[in-house]
Design a protein around this motif. Structure first.
Motif, short mmCIF file in Angstrom:
data_model
loop_
_atom_site.label_atom_id
_atom_site.label_comp_id
_atom_site.label_asym_id
_atom_site.label_seq_id
_atom_site.Cartn_x
_atom_site.Cartn_y
_atom_site.Cartn_z
N VAL A 269 0.83 -1.21 0.00
CA VAL A 269 0.00 0.00 0.00
C VAL A 269 0.86 1.26 0.00
O VAL A 269 0.62 2.20 -0.76
N TYR A 270 1.90 1.28 0.84
CA TYR A 270 2.67 2.50 1.04
C TYR A 270 3.89 2.63 0.13
O TYR A 270 4.44 3.72 0.00
N GLY A 271 4.33 1.52 -0.49
CA GLY A 271 5.53 1.62 -1.32
C GLY A 271 5.56 0.72 -2.54
O GLY A 271 6.43 0.88 -3.39
N GLY A 272 4.66 -0.25 -2.64
CA GLY A 272 4.60 -1.13 -3.80
C GLY A 272 5.73 -2.15 -3.84
O GLY A 272 6.38 -2.44 -2.83
N ASP A 273 5.99 -2.67 -5.04
CA ASP A 273 6.98 -3.73 -5.21
C ASP A 273 8.38 -3.31 -4.77
O ASP A 273 9.14 -4.12 -4.25
N LEU A 274 8.71 -2.04 -4.96
CA LEU A 274 10.04 -1.56 -4.56
C LEU A 274 10.25 -1.72 -3.06
O LEU A 274 11.29 -2.23 -2.63
N SER A 275 9.28 -1.33 -2.26
CA SER A 275 9.41 -1.43 -0.81
C SER A 275 9.39 -2.88 -0.34
O SER A 275 10.07 -3.23 0.62
N ILE A 276 8.61 -3.72 -1.00
CA ILE A 276 8.61 -5.15 -0.68
C ILE A 276 9.99 -5.74 -0.94
O ILE A 276 10.52 -6.53 -0.16
N ALA A 277 10.60 -5.33 -2.07
CA ALA A 277 11.95 -5.81 -2.40
C ALA A 277 12.97 -5.29 -1.38
O ALA A 277 13.87 -6.04 -0.97
N VAL A 278 12.84 -4.03 -0.96
CA VAL A 278 13.73 -3.47 0.07
C VAL A 278 13.64 -4.30 1.34
O VAL A 278 14.66 -4.67 1.94
N PHE A 279 12.42 -4.60 1.75
CA PHE A 279 12.24 -5.41 2.96
C PHE A 279 12.80 -6.82 2.77
O PHE A 279 13.40 -7.38 3.69
N GLY A 280 12.62 -7.38 1.57
CA GLY A 280 13.16 -8.72 1.30
C GLY A 280 14.66 -8.78 1.46
O GLY A 280 15.20 -9.76 1.98
N VAL A 281 15.36 -7.74 1.03
CA VAL A 281 16.80 -7.69 1.20
C VAL A 281 17.16 -7.38 2.65
O VAL A 281 18.04 -8.01 3.24
N ALA A 282 16.45 -6.42 3.25
CA ALA A 282 16.77 -5.98 4.62
C ALA A 282 16.63 -7.12 5.62
O ALA A 282 17.46 -7.28 6.52
N ILE A 283 15.59 -7.94 5.46
CA ILE A 283 15.38 -9.02 6.42
C ILE A 283 16.48 -10.07 6.32
O ILE A 283 16.88 -10.68 7.31
N LYS A 284 17.03 -10.26 5.11
CA LYS A 284 18.15 -11.19 4.95
C LYS A 284 19.42 -10.61 5.57
O LYS A 284 20.21 -11.34 6.17
N LEU A 285 19.62 -9.29 5.43
CA LEU A 285 20.79 -8.66 6.05
C LEU A 285 20.69 -8.68 7.57
O LEU A 285 21.71 -8.86 8.27
N MET A 286 19.49 -8.51 8.10
CA MET A 286 19.30 -8.55 9.55
C MET A 286 19.65 -9.92 10.11
O MET A 286 19.99 -10.06 11.30
N MET A 287 19.56 -10.95 9.27
CA MET A 287 19.92 -12.29 9.71
C MET A 287 21.40 -12.37 10.12
O MET A 287 21.78 -13.22 10.92
N LEU A 288 22.23 -11.50 9.54
CA LEU A 288 23.64 -11.47 9.91
C LEU A 288 23.82 -11.06 11.36
O LEU A 288 24.82 -11.41 11.99
N ILE A 289 22.87 -10.32 11.91
CA ILE A 289 22.89 -9.98 13.34
C ILE A 289 22.23 -11.08 14.15
O ILE A 289 22.73 -11.51 15.18
N LEU A 290 21.09 -11.53 13.67
CA LEU A 290 20.27 -12.47 14.45
C LEU A 290 20.90 -13.85 14.57
O LEU A 290 20.81 -14.50 15.62
N MET A 291 21.55 -14.35 13.52
CA MET A 291 22.06 -15.71 13.54
C MET A 291 23.12 -15.96 14.62
O MET A 291 23.06 -16.97 15.30
#
Length: 455
Positions: A269-291
C-alpha cells in the motif's frame, strides 16, 4: 552411554558456552549467507526484473518461515526433553522422545504440504503478492512445498543433535548444506537459466542432503541415543510435552511469518513492489545480526537443560548471564556494520538506484535497537530449556504479536513508509524490557535455590 553428555555439568561455563555456540554460529551464519546469496543471485540473474524477482521471493518467504517454525517448534520441544532426561540419567525417555520427534515431524510435514500446495495462489495473495510479483512468488513456492519433508526434517534434527551437546555435527551439516546450496544456486540459475525456480530447487536439494547426513548420524550409532523402531509409535503424553515446550518457538517462527504477511501487505500500500523488495533484502541482512545471537542461544540450551535437570542452579544462572553479555556485543557489532555501509550491501543485490537508496534509508532505522535483540532470545531459551512452556511462549510471541504488528499497522498513519521501518527497533526495545523483567525474576529464583558462592 550418557557419559557423552556429562561435560555439560562440569566444564567451565565460558569455555563450554563458546564450545557449543561457535559451531552453531558458524552453521547459522552459513545458512544466513546462502539465504543472502539466493536473493543476490535472483537479483543479478533477472537483470531489469530484479525488483520484481526479489519482491516475489520476499512474498514467498513467509511460507518458508512457517515450515521452519513447525520444525523449530518440534526440535526445540524435543531438545528440551532430551537435555533434561540426559541430565537426570533417564536414557529411556530420551530415546522415546527421539523416536516420537521423528514420527511427529513426518506427520506434520505431510499435512503442511497437502494444505498449502493446493492453495498456493490464495496463500501468496494473502502474503501480499501483487499482480506483478505473483508469478515469481508462485514459481519459488511450488518447488519449496514439494521439498517440505526434507526442509522440515533438516531443522528438527539439527536441534536434536545440539541437545546432546554434539554441536559440531550440527555445524558440519549446516555448513555442508549451506555451501551446497550456494553451489547449486550458481549452476541452476546461471548454468541452466532456471531463475527463481533454480533458487528454490537449490534450497530443497541442499536441505535434502543435510537431512540424509543427519539420518546417517543417528543410524550409524554415533549419537548417545539409539533410534529404535518401537519408539517411532507416537505417545500422546510425550507428543503433548514436546508440543507445549516447543510451542513458544513455533509461535515465534509463525509470528515472524505472520509479521511478514502484514508487512508485505502494508508495504504494497505505502511503497509497492520496490518497498517489498527493500524489505526482502533488509530481512536477509538482519539475519547477519540475528544468527550469531541464535547461535549463542543454541549453545545455551543444552547447558541450561542439563544443569536444570541435575539441579545445578548456579551453573544455570552463570550461563544465562554470560550469554546475555555476548549477545549484546553481537547486536552492537551488527548495528555498527549495517548502519555504516547499508548502501554498499544493497548494491550487491541489484543495480537499481531506487532500491539501493531506499534500502539504505530503511536499514539505518531498522537496526537501531539491535544490541537489545539478545535479551528476548536468551529469555525465551531459558524458559524453554527448563520446561516452562507458558513464559517461553509469551516471550517468544511478544516482539512480533504484541508489539511489532500493531506498530506496523499504526505508525504508517503518522509517518508514512518510514513508520514501517520504525516499528522494528521500537518492538525490539519493548520486547527486551519485558524479557529482562522475566529473566531477572527467574535468576533470583534460582539464586535462592543455591547455597554457596555465586561468582
Amino acid at each position: 552411554m550418557n557419559n557423552k553428555s556429562e561435560f555439560l555439568g562440569t566444564e567451565d561455563i565460558n569455555k563450554l558456552l563458546w564450545k557449543l555456540s561457535t559451531p552453531a554460529i558458524i552453521g547459522l551464519l552459513v545458512q544466513a549467507f546462502y539465504n543472502l546469496v539466493d536473493t543476490l543471485f535472483v537479483g543479478r540473474a533477472l537483470g531489469e526484473q530484479s525488483v520484481l524477482g526479489i519482491a516475489g521471493v520476499a512474498v514467498a518467504f513467509p511460507l518458508q518461515m512457517l515450515m521452519m517454525a513447525i520444525s523449530i517448534g518440534i526440535g526445540v520441544g524435543g531438545s528440551s526433553v532430551i537435555s533434561r532426561m540426559l541430565g537426570s540419567k533417564d536414557i529411556n525417555k530420551a530415546e522415546k522422545t527421539l523416536g516420537n520427534v521423528f514420527a511427529y515431524t513426518l506427520i506434520l510435514s505431510i499435512i503442511f504440504q497437502i494444505l498449502f500446495f493446493f492453495n498456493v495462489d490464495a496463500v501468496l495473495n494473502l502474503f501480499g503478492a501483487t499482480s506483478d510479483n505473483l508469478p515469481y512468488a508462485k514459481e519459488y513456492s511450488v518447488v519449496i512445498l514439494q521439498g517440505a519433508f526434507a526442509f522440515t526434517f533438516g531443522f528438527v534434527l539439527n536441534n536434536l543433535v545440539r541437545a546432546e551437546g554434539n554441536s559440531k555435527v550440527a555445524m558440519n551439516n549446516m555448513v555442508f548444506s549451506g555451501v551446497l546450496n550456494i553451489f547449486l544456486d550458481a549452476i541452476l540459475m546461471f548454468g541452466f537459466g532456471m531463475g527463481v525456480k533454480g533458487a528454490a530447487l537449490a534450497t530443497v536439494l541442499a536441505q535434502l542432503a543435510g537431512t540424509l547426513y543427519l539420518l546417517h548420524y543417528y543410524m550409524s550409532g554415533k549419537s548417545p541415543l539409539k533410534l529404535e523402531l518401537g519408539n517411532l509409535v507416537p505417545q500422546f503424553p510425550l507428543i503433548k510435552e514436546i508440543t507445549l515446550i516447543g510451542f513458544g518457538s513455533f509461535v515465534m517462527g509463525a509470528s515472524n511469518s505472520f509479521m511478514m504477511l502484514v508487512l508485505n501487505n502494508v508495504l504494497a500500500v505505502y511503497g509497492g513492489d520496490l518497498s517489498i523488495a527493500v524489505f526482502g533484502v533488509a530481512i536477509k541482512l538482519m539475519m547477519l545480526i540475528l544468527m550469531p545471537i541464535i547461535g549463542i542461544s543454541h549453545g545455551l540450551q543444552p547447558i541450561v537443560g542439563y544443569n536444570f535437570g541435575a539441579e545445578n542452579y548456579a551453573r544455570v544462572n552463570e550461563s544465562v548471564k554470560k550469554s546475555l553479555i555476548v549477545t549484546t556485543m553481537f547486536g552492537l557489532a551488527g548495528l555498527i556494520l549495517l548502519s555504516m555501509f547499508p548502501g554498499t550491501f544493497f548494491s550487491l543485490f541489484s543495480t537499481d538506484a531506487d532500491l539501493i537508496s531506499s534500502g539504505a534509508s530503511a536499514m539505518r532505522i531498522m537496526v537501531l535497537a539491535s544490541p537489545l535483540i539478545g535479551i528476548n532470545v536468551i529469555g525465551t531459551t531459558l524458559f524453554q530449556s527448563v520446561g516452562k512452556a507458558r513464559p517461553s511462549f509469551f516471550l517468544s510471541m511478544c516482539r512480533q504479536i504484541l508489539f511489532l504488528i500493531p506498530l506496523v499497522i499504526l505508525l504508517p498513519y503518522y509517518f508514512d513508509l518510514s513508520g514501517v521501518w520504525m516499528a522494528s527497533p521500537l518492538s525490539d526495545l519493548f520486547a527486551s524490557l519485558l524479557s529482562m523483567f522475566f529473566v531477572l525474576k527467574e535468576y533470583q529464583y534460582f539464586k535462592h535455590r543455591v547455597d554457596g558462592d555465586y561468582s
